[in-house]
Scaffold this motif. Structure first.
Motif, PDB file in Angstrom:
ATOM      1  N   SER A   1       0.822  -1.222   0.000  1.00 37.24           N
ATOM      2  CA  SER A   1       0.000   0.000   0.000  1.00 37.24           C
ATOM      3  C   SER A   1       0.849   1.261   0.000  1.00 37.24           C
ATOM      4  O   SER A   1       0.439   2.292  -0.532  1.00 37.24           O
TER       5      SER A   1
ATOM      6  N   THR B   1      -2.900  -7.229  -2.070  1.00 32.51           N
ATOM      7  CA  THR B   1      -4.081  -6.406  -1.805  1.00 32.51           C
ATOM      8  C   THR B   1      -4.834  -6.955  -0.610  1.00 32.51           C
ATOM      9  O   THR B   1      -4.872  -8.158  -0.354  1.00 32.51           O
TER      10      THR B   1
ATOM     11  N   ASN C   1      -6.629   0.468   1.501  1.00 31.07           N
ATOM     12  CA  ASN C   1      -6.527   0.979   0.141  1.00 31.07           C
ATOM     13  C   ASN C   1      -5.110   1.460  -0.145  1.00 31.07           C
ATOM     14  O   ASN C   1      -4.310   1.703   0.762  1.00 31.07           O
TER      15      ASN C   1
ATOM     16  N   ASP D   1      -1.323 -10.586  -8.655  1.00 33.83           N
ATOM     17  CA  ASP D   1      -2.233  -9.955  -7.686  1.00 33.83           C
ATOM     18  C   ASP D   1      -2.598 -11.009  -6.639  1.00 33.83           C
ATOM     19  O   ASP D   1      -3.174 -12.060  -6.970  1.00 33.83           O
TER      20      ASP D   1
ATOM     21  N   SER E   1      -3.891 -11.857  -2.450  1.00 37.82           N
ATOM     22  CA  SER E   1      -4.505 -11.350  -1.211  1.00 37.82           C
ATOM     23  C   SER E   1      -4.369 -12.335  -0.059  1.00 37.82           C
ATOM     24  O   SER E   1      -4.991 -12.153   0.981  1.00 37.82           O
TER      25      SER E   1
END
Length: 1302
Positions: free
Chosen positions: A346, A375, A380, A405, A407
């Motif tokens: 982030s 993520t 955010n 990507d 998480s």
């Protein structure tokens, strides 16, 4: 004599071997009258007709009785007569049997007498040939002595003249200065460039290299060599016309095209910088967990994979807290990186943004890119992070960035990074698409083996040479005043043959390597048709100074340009002995010139003994340039023409110092400049290395001394060695901790005592506490101060003097070397114990043990089968043999030792993978024994390898074909040609079934079969197979690139596309033209047409429609349309190009002759012979003006014109042209040259058509004698329609189009 029908076979193609077209021998008609047919029907008797009678019945009976009696008597008489005849015939038969037996006995006696006479004749012939060989040897030695004496005399005469001329000039200058009342000081005080270079050259100088005319048809480029303002030679049979390195290349000339590209574009950045997969990791504190897991868990796997393929792997990352202090090192590492990985969550820091901007935004095409983004739903991205990602996305126009990507957990994220990196390394960096990591070793080894046939050589040695050349070329030499030396070197090279090797001499650090590299670079741009073979010798005892490996590498590089390297011996003595023979045979077939450059040749072990071929006269189109240290040059070589590098003048010294100051944004005071100028006056303080090192020392910002103190300390050093030792002390003192000083000293000592250097990953293994940023900073400082460099992934010394300085400063002159060798032995022995045998272990461990004189451990390391296999398969056969000789083992004991080790290893083999490795080991042992000259012992391991592969794999597996191939090679060595032929055919069948009919493996088997047939004098079968093999190699080269050529072409094309995005200009049009040629070479005709058309349109807009450059674009487009068989369009463009060149260029300009030639060829192809005649006549006229009436190129033009006349049935006009061409060829090339034979063939056919059969038979017989006497080169370049050495046509010419009239 008959009807002369035996001269040529009907439909046989009579080629002259030097032209793009062929001729067809005429079918000699033979009239035979039909034999008379005997009609048996005319001799047959018809049925006897018995007429009717009107007599009574009684009289009829009486008549029948009388007739019966008469017939019976006749029958008895006939029977007795025939019995008598049968008895007589039996007597005659018995008599003939007796006569037959007598004649048989006489025939047997005559046969015995004939055999005896035949043996006596063969013995007499053998004696005669021996006497002729002795006479030829005597004549050769006498001619050699005469040539050497002539060279010596001319050299001395020229030397005396130069000295007298220099003396007169100096006396005149001295008198002039004294007349002006000026006192004469030391010449070094002057700022002028009047320091003259001492040059002694044999013979007089000329404007161009006359040796290149032998056996080759000068193309447009070789004509251009007459004028220094034009570009270098072009390919003789080319269609594309382009300035620069791709001059006139057709796809059939792919070998020459790729060689030209490799020579002219050596600075294309490689995906693996210096043989190392450098993974640059950019991370933040939020993603440090993923980084730690990746480095600990997955990096060792990637490293093993890369090292198994012969490369290094290195993780590069700079911690956030200290990144600012390593700004220079970070930028350098980013430039070198192969792949960059950005780990984001982030937030970002300033150093992260800087690295990301450099790698992902400014230079996204420089390396592979991976973006890992972690993520989370509740968090955010911050503003700076979002902006950074947007810039990365905007710069990624080609969608190169691989985005991961994720998480989940950090461990899962590290696994994803590893999976993506493994895919990138395999597919993008190493080119192993679809290759499994577990099978990589055999696949790579087999692939490399296929590329080089039966010859094994080390790609690491080749990469080391390429990097040595690149590093020397990248150095700035404009301040060193090398232009005057380059001009002198060009003049010396242009001297008429015979020319001995040219000597470039100078003191240590005078810039000999830089001069040769810059000269090679310039020559390659100007003369792309010239073949350059160079070798830069490293420090003594390193691999690059091994004489056998040097000569073998040069031989392989030479043979590669002829599509095959089969037939090259592996035995060290034969490699040295056969090199001059290969050079002589291949130079006669090369279209251009061959230049061999060996730098620091005096560093080769026993250079005079191993380089005896330098003393022999060189072929006329071959030049050799060697550089030596003036202090260690052998006495016998001092008689060669010499170019001596003088010390730098005061102006050049100031130029070097100012350039270094400007690069560091520093300015010296006038007082400091004067002190430097006064100091750099002696020979030892004004050589290039000393001045460069002095300037960098003074301008160095990372020292604990001030600039004034640095200068004061440096000015106390009166030679390069003392200055280098001062550099070492200053660099050590500049480090922050004692631990860092200790590590730097240890690294330098390890590099000094190793065989070829140590890698960065090995240094990090040896010093676990050392962090990569610190190591990178150390290496950056040492590199800038001319101490070390990275070459082929290894830390090495930049100069021999740097190695000597470390040895004196840290090793007590070598007394402490054994301690550091033991450290390296311990490290590599640990890798060996872990079954990790890489090329580094095989290179270093046996050599270190030999230096330590530990024969027992050396023998144990050699008996590690994978160490010996690695050495042998990389072509270090001579090195392996030397180790065994040092141990004290002969050939037989070596073989038994290896057999015992293999039997022991075989007991532990159970899995399929281990059996495959076992088969490879048996095959390697068999090949090793065959190369040792022990074919009887080589059969058993090769047969065992074959058995294992057939059992473990499949009888039709490609590996079985390899075993059959090697086994056949042993039978060839035994001269059991029948067995070898059968095995080769089996291997060929397996390869064709496995790979298809157009694979490199098939070409290898075809070459081997051709060689076998040639040994059996089956020349027709051998030639057919060889031609098929060459076609396969040419096609595969076009598909995947020969020796990385295709990859370089694609990269060069991408670079050029970027350059064409600007505004219209002449340079942009030239780039478009070159880009079109590149796509033409890749067989992408659609893309080529687009760029060539754009080039033409831009040139017409910028330069005007009548500019010569427009003619070049038209010429290239015409060639492209010819390739597509769009002959009408091609003809129109050729005619437009010809009109422009006629207006813009002189009547005898080579470019005009070039267009004339190809337009005439097109007319001829279309059957427009009448239009082709004036073009050939004009081409003949231009050549006569350019070269004179007795030049071989004029003879070629005469033959071209004569062929046209023959096709027009103007035999009376063709005959004098043929006869004149024949005389020119005989006078210039010799009576036994192949061109003479081809001209005789055409004359024979012409004489036959004129009805002079006896003369035709005589001419054809002489032509065949020349062809049979021509030395057949096993790996020779089969003549093709485009790649022949001339543009001579034979009588048939190209096949006309269906609609064209004959």
């Amino acid at each position: 004599m008959g009807t002369a029908s035996s001269l040529v076979s009907p439909g046989e193609v009579i080629e002259d071997g030097y032209g793009g077209e062929g001729g067809e021998a005429c079918e000699i008609p033979v009239e035979v009258k039909p034999k008379a047919r005997l009609l048996r029907s005319s001799f047959r008797r018809g049925p006897r007709v018995i007429g009717a009678s009107f007599k009574s019945t009684g009289s009829v009976d009486l008549e029948y009785a009388a007739e019966y009696e008469r017939l019976r008597k006749e029958y008895e008489i006939f029977r007795v007569s025939k019995n008598n005849e049968i008895a007589s015939m039996q007597k005659k038969e018995a008599k003939l049997d007796e006569e037959n037996k007598r004649l048989r006995a006489e025939l047997q006696a005559l046969q015995k007498t004939y055999q005896k006479i035949l043996r006596e004749k063969e013995s007499a012939l053998e004696t005669k040939y021996q006497a002729m060989e002795r006479a030829a040897t005597f004549e050769h030695d006498r001619d050699k002595v005469k040539r050497q004496f002539k060279i010596f005399r001319e050299t001395k005469e020229k030397e005396i003249q130069d000295l007298l001329r220099a003396k007169r000039d100096l006396e005149a200058k001295l008198q002039q200065l004294q007349a002006q009342g000026i006192q004469v000081y030391d010449p070094n005080d002057s700022d002028s460039d009047d320091n003259q270079t001492t040059v002694t050259a044999a013979g007089t100088q000329c404007e161009y290299w006359t040796g290149g005319v032998l056996g080759s048809e000068p193309s447009m480029g070789s004509m251009m060599q007459l004028q220094q303002t034009f570009r270098g030679p072009e390919f003789a049979h080319s269609l594309i016309d382009v300035e620069g390195p791709f001059a006139n290349v057709s796809r059939d000339d792919w070998d020459a095209a790729v060689a030209s590209l490799l020579q002219v574009s050596p600075h294309v950045p490689q995906a693996l910088w210096s043989n190392t997969v450098r993974c640059y990791l950019i991370f933040t504190q939020e993603t440090k967990a993923e980084l730690d897991i990746f480095i600990k868990k997955h990096s060792p796997v990637l490293r093993r994979m890369c090292e198994g393929l012969g490369h290094f792997y290195l993780n590069v990352c700079f911690p956030e807290e200290g990144a600012a202090s390593y700004a220079v090192e970070r930028k350098q590492e980013l430039e070198r990186s192969s792949v960059c990985v950005l780990l984001l969550k982030s937030t970002v820091t300033s150093s992260t943004v800087e690295d990301c901007e450099e790698a992902f935004v400014k230079n996204p095409d420089g390396h592979a890119l991976v973006l890992y983004l972690r993520t989370e739903e509740d968090r955010n991205l911050t503003g700076p992070t979002r902006q950074l990602l947007e810039r990365v996305n905007a710069a990624d126009k080609a969608a190169k960035v691989k985005v991961v990507d994720h998480s989940g957990s950090a461990e899962d994220g590290a696994d994803l990074i590893y999976a993506q990196l493994e895919k990138v390394i395999k597919q993008e960096l190493l080119g192993l698409e679809g290759t499994d990591a577990d099978t990589k070793d055999s696949g790579i080894e087999e692939g490399r083996e296929e590329d080089s046939g039966d010859v094994l050589w080390d790609l690491h040695d080749e990469q080391e040479q390429i990097e040595s050349y690149q590093q020397a070329c990248s150095s700035t030499t404009s301040q060193l005043g090398f232009q005057k030396y380059i001009d002198r070197l060009n003049d010396m090279i242009a001297a008429p043959p015979p020319t001995p090797p040219l000597l470039v001499s100078g003191g240590p650090g005078s810039g000999k390597s830089l001069l040769l590299s810059k000269w090679i670079e310039l020559q390659q741009k100007q003369s792309p048709n010239t073949l350059f073979l160079y070798h830069f010798v490293g420090r003594p005892l390193s691999t690059s100074s091994e004489p056998v490996l040097i000569i073998k590498r040069l031989t392989v590089k030479l043979l590669q340009h002829f599509w095959s390297i089969s037939g090259l011996s592996m035995e060290p003595s034969k490699i040295l002995e056969e090199f001059p023979r290969w050079l002589e045979r291949l130079s006669a077939r090369h279209q251009g010139n061959i230049i061999i450059i060996i730098d620091s040749i005096d560093q080769i072990q026993q250079a005079e003994r191993h380089m005896k071929w330098l003393i022999d006269p060189l072929p006329v189109n071959v030049r050799v340039v060697v550089s030596v240290n003036v202090e260690t040059c052998p006495q016998a070589w001092r008689l060669w023409p010499t170019l001596h590098l003088d010390p730098l003048s005061p102006r050049e010294v100031r130029s070097v110092v100012n350039a270094e100051c400007q690069s560091m944004d520093l300015k010296l005071t006038k007082d400091q400049e004067k002190r430097l100028e006064r100091h750099c006056r002696s020979a030892s303080t004004c050589n290039a290395l000393y001045v460069t090192l002095l300037a960098r020392m003074i301008t160095s910002s990372r020292t604990c001394w001030s600039q004034e103190k640095s200068m004061e300390q440096c000015l106390q050093c009166q030679d390069t060695m003392s200055l280098l030792r001062l550099v070492l002390k200053m660099t050590l003192s500049s480090l922050s901790t004692d631990r860092e000083r200790y590590i730097m000293r240890e690294i330098l000592c390890l590099v000094c005592t190793s065989h070829n250097g140590v890698s960065e990953s090995e240094v990090l293994d040896l010093f676990p506490e050392l962090e990569l940023p610190v190591l990178s900073s150390m290496l950056y400082r040492l590199n800038r101060l001319c101490i070390v460099t990275l070459r082929c992934g290894l830390i090495r010394f930049q100069h021999l003097q740097a190695w000597e300085a470390v040895r004196l400063e840290f090793l007590g002159g070598g007394s402490s070397s054994a301690t550091y060798r033991e450290k390296l032995i311990h490290y590599f022995s640990q890798q060996l114990s872990q079954d990790c045998v890489t090329w580094r272990v095989a290179d270093e461990l046996p050599w270190l043990l030999q230096q330590q004189e530990d024969r027992t451990k050396l023998q144990l390391s050699l008996l590690n089968l994978f160490v010996s296999q690695n050495l042998y398969k990389r072509g270090h056969f001579s090195e392996l043999l030397a180790y065994w000789q040092y141990v004290g083992k002969d050939k037989s004991s070596m073989a038994s030792e290896y057999f015992d080790s293999l039997k022991h290893y075989e007991k532990s083999c159970e899995s399929e993978d281990s059996m495959t490795k076992l088969a490879n080991l048996y095959e390697t042992l068999g090949r090793f024994l065959k190369d040792l000259g022990l074919p009887s012992q080589a059969v058993a391991p090769l047969q065992r390898s074959l058995e294992i592969r057939e059992t473990a794999l499949d009888p039709d597996h490609p590996s079985v074909a390899r075993s059959l191939h090697q086994l056949a090679g042993v039978y060839v060595q035994w001269k059991k040609y029948g067995n070898a032929e059968q095995l080769y055919k089996q291997a060929l069948e397996i390869s064709e079934n496995a790979y298809g009919a157009e694979h490199a493996s098939v070409a290898r088997e075809l070459e081997s079969l051709a060689m076998l047939y040639q040994k059996q004098n089956k020349y027709e079968q051998a030639e057919k197979l060889r031609k098929r093999s060459v076609k396969i190699r040419q096609k595969t080269a076009r598909q995947k690139g020969h020796m990385y050529g295709f990859t370089l072409l694609r990269r060069r094309a991408l670079q050029l596309e970027e350059l064409t995005l600007g505004k219209d200009s002449a340079d942009c049009a030239k780039t478009l033209n070159e880009l079109g040629v590149l796509y033409y070479l890749q067989n992408n005709l659609d893309a080529a047409k687009i760029f060539l058309t754009r080039s033409l349109e831009m040139r017409q807009r910028v330069l005007g429609p009548d500019h010569p450059d427009c003619a070049q674009s038209l010429n290239n487009l015409a060639a492209l349309h010819t390739e597509r068989r769009e002959y009408e369009t091609a003809e129109d463009m050729y005619e437009r190009a010809l009109d422009i060149r006629k207006k813009a260029l002189s009547p005898d300009h080579p470019s005009l002759a070039y267009t004339l030639k190809h337009l005439a060829m097109l007319y001829k192809r279309r059957g427009k012979l009448e239009k082709a005649v004036p073009l050939y006549e004009l081409s003949l006229e231009i050549r006569e003006k350019s070269f004179g009436p007795k030049h071989p190129s004029v003879a070629t033009a005469l033959v071209n014109l004569a062929v046209i006349y023959c096709q027009l049935k103007k035999h009376s006009d063709a005959l004098p042209l043929y006869e004149r061409a024949l005389k020119v060829y005989e006078d210039s090339l010799g009576r036994s040259h192949p061109r003479v034979g081809e001209t005789l063939k055409n004359l024979a056919v012409l004489s036959y058509e004129e009805g002079d059969f006896e003369k035709a038979a005589e001419l054809y017989k002489r032509a065949m004698e020349i062809k049979e006497a021509e030395p057949s080169l096993v790996c020779g370049n089969a003549p093709s329609r485009h790649s022949s050495s001339g543009d001579t046509f034979s009588l048939r010419g190209p096949a006309p189009l269906p609609h064209a009239p004959r």
